[in-house]
Write a protein that holds these residues in place. Structure first.
Motif, short mmCIF file in Angstrom:
data_model
loop_
_atom_site.label_atom_id
_atom_site.label_comp_id
_atom_site.label_asym_id
_atom_site.label_seq_id
_atom_site.Cartn_x
_atom_site.Cartn_y
_atom_site.Cartn_z
N TYR A 86 122.56 40.96 21.36
CA TYR A 86 122.27 40.09 20.15
C TYR A 86 121.66 38.82 20.77
N PRO A 87 120.52 38.48 20.14
CA PRO A 87 120.05 37.09 20.40
C PRO A 87 121.21 36.06 19.89
N LEU A 88 121.15 35.02 20.54
CA LEU A 88 122.13 33.80 20.32
C LEU A 88 121.62 32.61 19.74
N VAL A 89 122.40 31.90 18.76
CA VAL A 89 121.85 30.54 18.59
C VAL A 89 122.97 29.54 18.99
N SER A 90 122.80 28.68 19.70
CA SER A 90 123.84 27.72 20.36
C SER A 90 123.78 26.53 19.31
N PRO A 120 128.21 23.22 7.82
CA PRO A 120 127.14 23.93 8.49
C PRO A 120 127.79 25.42 8.62
N LEU A 121 128.94 25.89 8.20
CA LEU A 121 129.31 27.16 8.36
C LEU A 121 128.70 28.18 7.53
N THR A 122 128.07 27.71 6.45
CA THR A 122 127.28 28.70 5.57
C THR A 122 126.09 28.78 6.34
N LEU A 123 125.15 27.87 7.07
CA LEU A 123 124.00 28.22 8.04
C LEU A 123 124.38 29.18 8.95
N LEU A 124 125.46 28.87 9.76
CA LEU A 124 125.98 29.72 10.80
C LEU A 124 126.18 31.21 10.29
N GLY A 125 127.07 31.33 9.32
CA GLY A 125 126.96 32.56 8.72
C GLY A 125 125.85 33.23 8.45
N HIS A 126 124.95 32.40 7.87
CA HIS A 126 123.61 33.01 7.69
C HIS A 126 122.92 33.65 8.85
N PHE A 127 123.18 32.89 10.09
CA PHE A 127 122.68 33.40 11.31
C PHE A 127 123.21 34.69 11.65
N GLN A 130 121.90 37.46 10.08
CA GLN A 130 120.29 37.98 10.68
C GLN A 130 120.57 38.98 11.90
N GLY A 131 121.74 39.03 12.44
CA GLY A 131 122.20 39.66 13.47
C GLY A 131 121.96 39.05 14.71
N TRP A 132 122.66 37.89 14.74
CA TRP A 132 122.40 36.83 15.87
C TRP A 132 123.71 36.54 16.17
N ALA A 133 124.04 36.22 17.24
CA ALA A 133 125.40 35.65 17.65
C ALA A 133 125.29 34.15 17.53
N VAL A 134 126.52 33.41 17.50
CA VAL A 134 126.64 32.05 17.27
C VAL A 134 127.52 31.42 18.39
N ALA A 135 126.95 30.41 19.09
CA ALA A 135 127.80 29.45 19.96
C ALA A 135 128.08 28.35 19.50
N MET A 136 129.25 27.79 19.42
CA MET A 136 129.44 26.31 19.02
C MET A 136 130.53 25.64 19.91
N ALA A 183 118.18 30.42 21.44
CA ALA A 183 117.68 29.13 20.71
C ALA A 183 118.84 28.02 20.65
N ILE A 184 118.21 27.09 20.22
CA ILE A 184 119.19 25.80 20.16
C ILE A 184 119.00 25.35 18.85
N VAL A 185 120.10 25.15 18.07
CA VAL A 185 120.08 24.27 16.64
C VAL A 185 120.89 23.31 16.78
N GLY A 186 120.41 21.99 16.08
CA GLY A 186 121.40 21.04 16.22
C GLY A 186 121.04 20.02 15.19
N TYR A 187 122.09 19.39 14.35
CA TYR A 187 122.14 18.75 13.24
C TYR A 187 122.47 17.30 13.52
N SER A 188 121.95 16.20 13.33
CA SER A 188 122.35 14.63 13.54
C SER A 188 122.68 14.34 14.81
N GLN A 189 124.05 14.18 15.12
CA GLN A 189 124.12 13.68 16.57
C GLN A 189 123.95 15.28 17.31
N GLY A 190 124.06 16.43 16.63
CA GLY A 190 123.58 17.56 17.40
C GLY A 190 122.17 17.73 17.43
N GLY A 191 121.38 17.23 16.75
CA GLY A 191 119.95 17.03 16.69
C GLY A 191 119.66 16.60 17.94
#
Length: 414
Positions: A86-90, A120-127, A130-136, A183-191
């Protein structure tokens, strides 16, 4: 190699999971220490298999630390494991505070940070869909902190290690299932954290294809100095103790020689500074905390015009938090122009518009900076969290399209 199966039987139950063993097991950044199926429904990414993980990482001062977080895999029935994994989004989360109970993986829905952690859990569930793993990642010392070791809020290198090392942990826990492309995705502090992570990725973690920063924190020095001149109360002063906690973090990420008593006014130091250890950012914004003090009453006299030596050190750390960095991968910055928390153009201060100009100049040879600026009125406010959070949901279709082109591209990852 330690896998999820081999570690789960030995993982401590309850919140004991977050207390790192002393000494840490030998190893390198990204080595898993403990892992177990996540038993906190409030923190789970919907639609997948969620694991709680504690792994080796590197602290703001360069020392080995243990950092917690969540790894989520897609539903294997709906999304069989592809041949290359699986591709992964951190994911890099936004501001919640520095109190342990506010860490995303540890928050059970009963803290002032709970709405911010849940959104943000809705966005991460959307990932996952798509068939992508998620690391948080929870980040350094958030969840695993001690009274002597606070989360290094907005210390870019510290955040970067958390965002990157959990990718390595995911690959080691799920060999053959989590692939090399991420890929890396972040928001606010995380951006802001996402941009620092992308900067530090080369030579640490292979396979980064791009970084997306939604409403990234930026130009903190100007914001703090401007706030210090306001003769009125403001809930936004909750960020002052968080930034000071970050400034104190350590030799590489901060300056532990800063004396908070010399930075803050006597009232702020004696009455309000202790709140940072046990209150969420929302709790710090309350009238009985930093939301009830005037801007001009936060600091010792002289600041910002004639800062004392400790305040000068504080200023230097704030300036270093701005994420104007060389970046080797495609970069996508998203900002709603009428976001009141992170501003696009808060003249006469500098905001995200200025950050994009800086990044474009810094990376002019690559031409890799893409700015998606939503004009006023474009993003419907999602009350009570407002446009700052609503930008995440509004941007999801375009963000997903951008990520898909990177995560599913033919050929080896960049």
């Amino acid at each position: 190699m330690a896998t999820s199966t081999s570690l789960a039987t030995d993982a401590p139950a309850g919140d004991a999971f977050y207390t790192p063993p002393i000494p840490l097991p030998d190893g390198v950044p990204g080595d898993p220490i403990h892992a177990r199926p996540l038993d906190n429904p409030a923190a789970a990414v919907p639609g997948g298999e969620n694991w709680l993980v504690l792994h080796r990482s590197e602290g703001a001062d360069g020392s080995p630390v243990a950092t917690s977080g969540i790894i989520a895999l897609p539903d294997r029935a709906a999304h069989p494991v592809p041949p290359d994994g699986y591709p992964l989004v951190s994911w890099a989360h936004g501001t919640v505070g520095v109190a342990n109970r506010c860490a995303p993986s540890r928050d059970r829905g009963d803290t002032g940070a709970s709405p911010m952690n849940a959104y943000p859990l809705t966005l991460l569930g959307h990932f996952l869909d798509q068939g992508w793993a998620v690391a948080m990642t929870d980040y350094e010392a958030l969840g695993t902190g001690t009274p002597q070791r606070l989360h290094p809020y907005l210390c870019g290198r510290s955040e970067a290690m958390g965002v990157l090392d959990i990718v390595t942990a995911a690959r080691r826990l799920f060999p053959g299932e989590v692939g090399e492309r991420f890929a890396i995705v972040g928001y606010s502090q995380g951006g802001q954290a996402a941009l620092f992570a992308a900067h530090h990725a080369p030579g640490r973690v292979e396979g980064l294809t791009g970084v997306a920063a939604i409403a990234p924190a930026n130009h903190l020095l100007g914001l703090v100095r401007g706030g210090a001149t306001l003769d009125q109360v403001n809930s936004g002063f909750a960020f002052t103790p968080l930034l000071l906690a970050g400034a104190l973090a350590g030799a590489l990420g901060g300056d532990p020689t800063i004396d908070p008593e010399q930075v803050l006014s006597p009232r702020a130091f004696q009455e309000l500074w202790p709140h940072v250890r046990d209150r969420s950012r929302a709790g710090l914004s309350r009238p009985d905390s930093w939301g009830g003090i005037k801007g001009t009453e936060q600091f010792r006299p002289g600041y910002p015009a004639t800062p004392n030596p400790d305040q000068q050190k504080f200023d230097r750390q704030l300036e270093a938090m701005n994420p104007d960095l060389p970046l080797t991968v495609p970069v996508r910055i998203t900002q709603a122009a009428d976001d009141e928390r992170v501003r696009a153009d808060p003249a006469p201060l500098l905001g995200t518009d200025a950050l994009v100009e800086e990044l474009t100049a810094t990376n002019s040879e690559r031409g890799n900076i893409h700015y998606r600026r939503y004009e006023p009125g474009t993003v419907p406010a999602d009350e009570p969290l407002g446009i700052h959070f609503a930008t995440i949901g509004h941007d999801t279709p375009e963000l997903t399209e951008w990520l898909a082109a990177l995560l599913t591209a033919a050929g080896p990852p960049g």
